[in-house]
Design a protein around this motif. Structure first.
Motif, PDB file in Angstrom:
ATOM      1  N   ILE A 359      -7.983  -5.667 -34.545  1.00  0.00           N
ATOM      2  CA  ILE A 359      -8.110  -7.086 -34.858  1.00  0.00           C
ATOM      3  C   ILE A 359      -8.467  -7.212 -36.336  1.00  0.00           C
ATOM      4  O   ILE A 359      -8.976  -6.269 -36.941  1.00  0.00           O
ATOM      5  CB  ILE A 359      -9.203  -7.770 -34.016  1.00  0.00           C
ATOM      6  N   GLU A 360      -8.180  -8.352 -36.911  1.00  0.00           N
ATOM      7  CA  GLU A 360      -8.664  -8.662 -38.251  1.00  0.00           C
ATOM      8  C   GLU A 360      -9.991  -9.397 -38.108  1.00  0.00           C
ATOM      9  O   GLU A 360     -10.096 -10.370 -37.379  1.00  0.00           O
ATOM     10  CB  GLU A 360      -7.666  -9.528 -39.011  1.00  0.00           C
ATOM     11  N   SER A 361     -11.009  -8.903 -38.790  1.00  0.00           N
ATOM     12  CA  SER A 361     -12.332  -9.514 -38.694  1.00  0.00           C
ATOM     13  C   SER A 361     -12.928  -9.686 -40.078  1.00  0.00           C
ATOM     14  O   SER A 361     -12.872  -8.772 -40.902  1.00  0.00           O
ATOM     15  CB  SER A 361     -13.264  -8.647 -37.839  1.00  0.00           C
ATOM     16  N   ASP A 362     -13.491 -10.875 -40.309  1.00  0.00           N
ATOM     17  CA  ASP A 362     -14.239 -11.112 -41.542  1.00  0.00           C
ATOM     18  C   ASP A 362     -15.740 -11.021 -41.299  1.00  0.00           C
ATOM     19  O   ASP A 362     -16.548 -11.430 -42.134  1.00  0.00           O
ATOM     20  CB  ASP A 362     -13.882 -12.467 -42.154  1.00  0.00           C
ATOM     21  N   GLY A 363     -16.107 -10.454 -40.138  1.00  0.00           N
ATOM     22  CA  GLY A 363     -17.515 -10.247 -39.840  1.00  0.00           C
ATOM     23  C   GLY A 363     -18.237 -11.470 -39.318  1.00  0.00           C
ATOM     24  O   GLY A 363     -19.448 -11.417 -39.098  1.00  0.00           O
ATOM     25  N   VAL A 364     -17.505 -12.564 -39.092  1.00  0.00           N
ATOM     26  CA  VAL A 364     -18.122 -13.792 -38.576  1.00  0.00           C
ATOM     27  C   VAL A 364     -17.289 -14.275 -37.397  1.00  0.00           C
ATOM     28  O   VAL A 364     -16.142 -14.686 -37.579  1.00  0.00           O
ATOM     29  CB  VAL A 364     -18.200 -14.900 -39.639  1.00  0.00           C
ATOM     30  N   PRO A 365     -17.817 -14.212 -36.177  1.00  0.00           N
ATOM     31  CA  PRO A 365     -17.040 -14.675 -35.023  1.00  0.00           C
ATOM     32  C   PRO A 365     -16.777 -16.169 -35.087  1.00  0.00           C
ATOM     33  O   PRO A 365     -17.470 -16.918 -35.800  1.00  0.00           O
ATOM     34  CB  PRO A 365     -17.939 -14.307 -33.834  1.00  0.00           C
ATOM     35  N   GLU A 366     -15.761 -16.614 -34.359  1.00  0.00           N
ATOM     36  CA  GLU A 366     -15.340 -18.016 -34.398  1.00  0.00           C
ATOM     37  C   GLU A 366     -16.489 -18.965 -34.075  1.00  0.00           C
ATOM     38  O   GLU A 366     -16.631 -20.023 -34.678  1.00  0.00           O
ATOM     39  CB  GLU A 366     -14.187 -18.237 -33.410  1.00  0.00           C
ATOM     40  N   THR A 367     -17.335 -18.568 -33.126  1.00  0.00           N
ATOM     41  CA  THR A 367     -18.415 -19.452 -32.697  1.00  0.00           C
ATOM     42  C   THR A 367     -19.480 -19.641 -33.772  1.00  0.00           C
ATOM     43  O   THR A 367     -20.324 -20.528 -33.647  1.00  0.00           O
ATOM     44  CB  THR A 367     -19.085 -18.895 -31.432  1.00  0.00           C
ATOM     45  N   ARG A 368     -19.457 -18.825 -34.835  1.00  0.00           N
ATOM     46  CA  ARG A 368     -20.477 -18.921 -35.871  1.00  0.00           C
ATOM     47  C   ARG A 368     -19.926 -19.377 -37.217  1.00  0.00           C
ATOM     48  O   ARG A 368     -20.683 -19.498 -38.184  1.00  0.00           O
ATOM     49  CB  ARG A 368     -21.165 -17.559 -36.061  1.00  0.00           C
ATOM     50  N   GLN A 369     -18.620 -19.610 -37.309  1.00  0.00           N
ATOM     51  CA  GLN A 369     -18.012 -19.919 -38.600  1.00  0.00           C
ATOM     52  C   GLN A 369     -18.678 -21.114 -39.277  1.00  0.00           C
ATOM     53  O   GLN A 369     -18.993 -21.087 -40.462  1.00  0.00           O
ATOM     54  CB  GLN A 369     -16.508 -20.192 -38.430  1.00  0.00           C
ATOM     55  N   GLN A 454     -22.009  -6.574 -36.590  1.00  0.00           N
ATOM     56  CA  GLN A 454     -22.246  -7.265 -35.328  1.00  0.00           C
ATOM     57  C   GLN A 454     -21.253  -8.406 -35.140  1.00  0.00           C
ATOM     58  O   GLN A 454     -20.837  -8.705 -34.011  1.00  0.00           O
ATOM     59  CB  GLN A 454     -23.677  -7.784 -35.281  1.00  0.00           C
ATOM     60  N   GLY A 455     -20.847  -9.002 -36.256  1.00  0.00           N
ATOM     61  CA  GLY A 455     -19.779 -10.000 -36.191  1.00  0.00           C
ATOM     62  C   GLY A 455     -18.467  -9.389 -35.733  1.00  0.00           C
ATOM     63  O   GLY A 455     -17.689 -10.024 -34.999  1.00  0.00           O
ATOM     64  N   ASP A 456     -18.190  -8.155 -36.158  1.00  0.00           N
ATOM     65  CA  ASP A 456     -16.980  -7.471 -35.696  1.00  0.00           C
ATOM     66  C   ASP A 456     -17.000  -7.306 -34.176  1.00  0.00           C
ATOM     67  O   ASP A 456     -15.979  -7.507 -33.503  1.00  0.00           O
ATOM     68  CB  ASP A 456     -16.871  -6.084 -36.338  1.00  0.00           C
ATOM     69  N   VAL A 457     -18.151  -6.915 -33.632  1.00  0.00           N
ATOM     70  CA  VAL A 457     -18.273  -6.707 -32.188  1.00  0.00           C
ATOM     71  C   VAL A 457     -18.030  -8.026 -31.450  1.00  0.00           C
ATOM     72  O   VAL A 457     -17.246  -8.089 -30.491  1.00  0.00           O
ATOM     73  CB  VAL A 457     -19.652  -6.126 -31.835  1.00  0.00           C
ATOM     74  N   ALA A 458     -18.707  -9.089 -31.890  1.00  0.00           N
ATOM     75  CA  ALA A 458     -18.548 -10.386 -31.231  1.00  0.00           C
ATOM     76  C   ALA A 458     -17.127 -10.925 -31.399  1.00  0.00           C
ATOM     77  O   ALA A 458     -16.564 -11.516 -30.466  1.00  0.00           O
ATOM     78  CB  ALA A 458     -19.574 -11.374 -31.788  1.00  0.00           C
ATOM     79  N   SER A 459     -16.531 -10.707 -32.569  1.00  0.00           N
ATOM     80  CA  SER A 459     -15.155 -11.178 -32.806  1.00  0.00           C
ATOM     81  C   SER A 459     -14.173 -10.457 -31.899  1.00  0.00           C
ATOM     82  O   SER A 459     -13.214 -11.063 -31.386  1.00  0.00           O
ATOM     83  CB  SER A 459     -14.769 -10.962 -34.267  1.00  0.00           C
ATOM     84  N   ALA A 460     -14.371  -9.162 -31.686  1.00  0.00           N
ATOM     85  CA  ALA A 460     -13.494  -8.417 -30.785  1.00  0.00           C
ATOM     86  C   ALA A 460     -13.624  -8.938 -29.357  1.00  0.00           C
ATOM     87  O   ALA A 460     -12.623  -9.061 -28.633  1.00  0.00           O
ATOM     88  CB  ALA A 460     -13.826  -6.933 -30.851  1.00  0.00           C
TER      89      ALA A 460
END
Length: 635
Positions: A359-369, A454-460
């Motif tokens: 996945i592409e991750s910027d370290g911030v999951p959608e729910t926290r953007q 941790q954002g990567d984990v939540a984003s995945a």
């Protein structure tokens, strides 16, 4: 091989059968190459076994005198008549060194305070090279097997690792760091007594270089370096101070010189698989060995993988095939099984395969953007493994790995397969900071624990919940151990809307307390290297400690910790439990959190009975709090 339909369906029987599957650990070839020593728990308890390569017969040398937990490696004596092993007190890793002879007699060889780790055995059989925290930091010691005297050889402020004795016993090679850059590791060569140390200045400051093996004439070193981002293997000529580098395009880790000294063995990482590669030292040409996609390992920690001129010793595994001990013949490119994998009532078809994706991750999951005020992190490709349980709808367990500098790979994972058998699909995430993607990928985690990784984990987790309609978004659990335990705590208190339950096993909760009470080499290499010191970065230590955010917990949490853990002391669990109680949370089966300390156990365990205990605890908690049956819907 058993039929998948014959696999046990009763949960307790299945649990017992999985945990009872015997496991091989730390295989290492004898000096002559005609025998292999390894740990094996086929009897129900971990024991030292020795295999005769030609006949295929195996003899058990120990009778309960080795640890139940097979964490630490074994090493042959120079004459091939004894094997050295590590023995601690109920998993606390404060090892002493013992020797087991061919006739089964056992002798305490080195007994010192702190952690003691065998680094090397001299070719003349007179000296053990040890690493020890006896005086605080991990340094090198020499133990004379004749006189029984132990002499300290190095005295560095930072940890010393990878100690190797030259073939003639006149010199040492090792790695440590004397620079102001915590990221740095350099290769040193000194006289055998530790005098006249010379930094070989391999690579750039801030990179990591490590010695792996001496050339047979003592004039060359096989070394590891990641100055060029991707880790690489090289042969350092001690006379000319020049390095011949191999490979490129993939992460590779050197393993050993082959018997002829003209070839070197490395392991290449590609998309969560690990493939052996043999390079010709003179031409630099390399070839991948002919093994199925999975993970090949060669026992770098103390293990000798060389059987003879053209045969190598390897453990090989895939997500559905349990570890098998093989002899690999380089001439016909064929393997011979030395110890076949045991499956009990199961078969490979009974286990879930791993789907690899990125996945592409910027370290911030959608729910926290919307809530993020800082500048965005780098957008990176994050590798993931997904195991489908077949349950529809399927509950999901998000399972971050430990380390943090670890890696989930295409290997057989007993804990994953246990969870899959109980109906849970499992997601593993090689978040930024994991190995296998180069030095810069690792450095993304520095000074940012509890941040983008941790954002990567939540984003995945968000990604697969959105793209796999068969997953049940009402039954999402986070479960991890060690740094994965830290991740479990952190995911629950930072992304409470994402999870319906969590299990934190031997995890970090209070970073300052962890810094003060972990072993010295973990303090410098794990804490200082990644987030500095509490004095220098007090706000970061507080902000990135799960205990600071304990009031955000909004899902059932199971805290599990071994009482003898010296890497992540049990105080980490106790502090979080106390903080939960102070915040008004109720403990118990009907409360928000449950708590269990595991006696006679340290930082996890490979012991069969202790694995069964943990499986039962997990199964009970997950069954009560989440359930594996499809959720009934109204109407």
């Amino acid at each position: 091989m058993s039929d998948p339909a014959d696999a046990p369906t009763d949960p307790e029987v299945m649990l017992e059968a999985l945990a009872d599957l015997p496991t091989i650990a730390h295989p290492t070839a004898s000096p002559s190459g005609d025998e292999v020593a390894f740990y094996y728990d086929v009897s129900g308890r971990n024991e030292l076994q020795v295999l005769d390569v030609d006949s295929g017969s195996t003899k058990q040398w120990s009778d309960g005198e080795v640890p139940r937990n097979a964490r630490w490696h074994v090493e042959w004596g120079a004459d091939g008549e004894q094997v050295f092993s590590h023995l601690d007190d109920d998993g606390n890793e404060q090892n002493d060194v013992y020797a087991i002879d061919r006739d089964g007699s056992v002798e305490a060889v080195v007994e010192m305070d702190g952690q003691v780790v065998i680094q090397d055995v001299s070719e003349d059989g007179e000296t053990l090279l040890l690493g020890s925290t006896r005086d605080g930091q991990m340094n090198l010691y020499s133990h004379d097997l004749g006189s029984g005297e132990t002499t300290k050889l190095t005295d560095y402020e930072r940890a010393v690792h990878a100690g190797l004795l030259s073939p003639d016993g006149s010199r040492l090679a090792y790695t440590t760091n004397e620079t102001d850059d915590f990221d740095n590791m350099d290769v040193y060569v000194s006289d055998a007594d530790g005098s006249n140390p010379e930094n070989l200045e391999i690579g750039v400051t801030g990179a990591e270089a490590t010695p792996v093996d001496w050339g047979h004439d003592g004039d060359r070193l096989l070394v590891f370096d990641n100055s060029e981002d991707l880790s690489r293997s090289g042969v350092y000529d001690l006379e000319t101070a020049e390095v011949t580098w191999f490979g490129g395009g993939f992460e590779e880790e050197p393993q050993a010189f082959l018997s002829d000294g003209d070839r070197v063995l490395t392991v290449r990482t590609r998309e969560a698989s690990k493939t052996p590669v043999v390079y010709d030292v003179e031409t630099g040409e390399g070839r991948e060995l002919n093994l199925p996609e999975g993970v090949a390992s060669f026992g770098r920690m103390g293990g000798d993988p060389i059987l003879d001129d053209d045969r190598l010793l390897t453990l090989h595994t895939t997500p559905t095939h349990r570890p098998e001990l093989l002899a690999y013949d380089l001439v016909p490119d064929e393997t011979e099984p030395l110890v076949e994998a045991e499956y009990g009532p199961f078969s490979p078809e009974a286990f879930a395969d791993a789907e690899y994706f990125t996945i592409e991750s910027d370290g911030v999951p959608e729910t926290r953007q919307a809530a993020v005020e800082h500048d965005p992190y780098d957008t990176l490709d994050i590798g993931c493994l997904l195991y489908d349980s077949g349950e529809r709808p399927s509950p999901l367990i998000v399972n971050p790995h430990g380390g943090p500098r670890g890696m989930d790979s295409k290997s057989f994972d007993l804990y994953t397969q246990f969870l899959v058998q109980r109906g849970f699909s499992v997601l593993q995430v090689n978040y930024r900071g994991s190995t296998g993607h180069g030095r810069e990928f690792i450095r993304e985690l520095y000074d940012d624990w509890g941040g983008a990784e941790q954002g990567d984990v939540a984003s995945a987790a968000e990604h697969i919940l959105a793209t796999r309609e068969w997953l049940d978004e009402e039954r999402v659990v986070v479960f991890g151990g060690s740094y994965g335990g830290y991740s479990a705590y952190w995911q629950l208190v930072q992304y409470p809307d994402l999870y319906d339950a969590g299990v934190a096993w031997i995890g970090l909760t209070d970073l300052e307390d962890q810094y003060e009470h972990t072993m010295p080499h973990y303090r410098t290499e794990l804490m200082e290297k990644n987030i500095g010191t509490p004095t220098a970065n007090p706000e970061l230590y507080e902000e990135r400690s799960p205990i600071t955010h304990v009031g955000n917990l909004d899902a059932p949490l199971f805290i599990i910790h071994g009482v003898n853990d010296r890497r992540v002391p049990v105080s980490q669990a106790r502090l979080f439990r106390d903080a939960l109680e102070d915040a008004g949370y109720i403990e118990g089966p009907d409360g928000v959190f449950e708590y269990r300390e595991l006696g006679e156990e340290g930082h996890a365990s490979s012991d069969i009975e202790q694995k069964k205990r943990l499986f039962r605890l997990l199964d009970d908690f997950l069954g009560r709090r989440v359930g594996t049956e499809a959720v009934a819907t109204d109407g």
